[in-house]
Design a protein around this motif. Sequence first.
Motif: not given
Length: 263
Positions: A197-202
């Motif tokens: 999720m963090h990778t997608i948001l970033r």
Amino acid sequence: MLPSTWTDPWLPVLDTLWAYHRPYSLFAKYGDSFLVVSPWGLYLANASPSVIHQIATRRTDWVKPIEHYGVIEQFGANVVTTEGSTWRDHRKITSGSFNEKSNAVVWKESIRQAQEMIKMWVRREGKGEDGAMWVKDVYPDAATTSMHIISRSGFGVKLLWPGEESEGEDKAEAGGYERFSSHEPKGEYTMTFKESMHTILRDVIWMGLFSRKWSERLPLERPKKVWEGYANLNSYLHELLELKKKAIEDGTAEKDSLDLMAK
């Protein structure tokens, strides 16, 4: 370098964050409403309350440029990327989850996450002899806090800080979602739910620039990573959806969650 007399009228507005860096200075110079004209279109900058009221109350006259929203449509159409009757359908589905009861859930989780963030700072930074603690960069942890709140109140998944473990009541509360809170990927996954999720948001912007096929050919790591994150998160969400459906059928769904999947 060009003389400032040539660049002052237009150079400040090229900063995409000028409204934060120069809060009202350009409005004081050009007026409460002004247009930025470029080969790519017209941009209206506005600080007039009356104009804001007209835009906010006349939705059909001020539609979003949805052609520019494709990059956030990776998991399908949503309330942000649609207009007209399609937007109304999405809004009808999502609006029931946003009420005072849901706000209370978000507030409670926000407090818990802020407390856990401070505990993590103590573990990571330690305290000086005077009891003071120095945190060099708050932004990454503040962003993580927001993501944790969204995950818990939106998906019903409790994400953990480094060094934090689910124990006792938390494990029972997890209700089969333990693998989503894990610090390590399990089974067929190559990333944790939090990491994907963090990778997608970033890095979602990379998905708009390069397809999965092209990203595999690039000598850059981040485009590859974001597509790996997409594959993992897509699988997590499908698994989570099945768990939510089963919980609804069994009558064990969490009633006090701002849980869009379970509505």
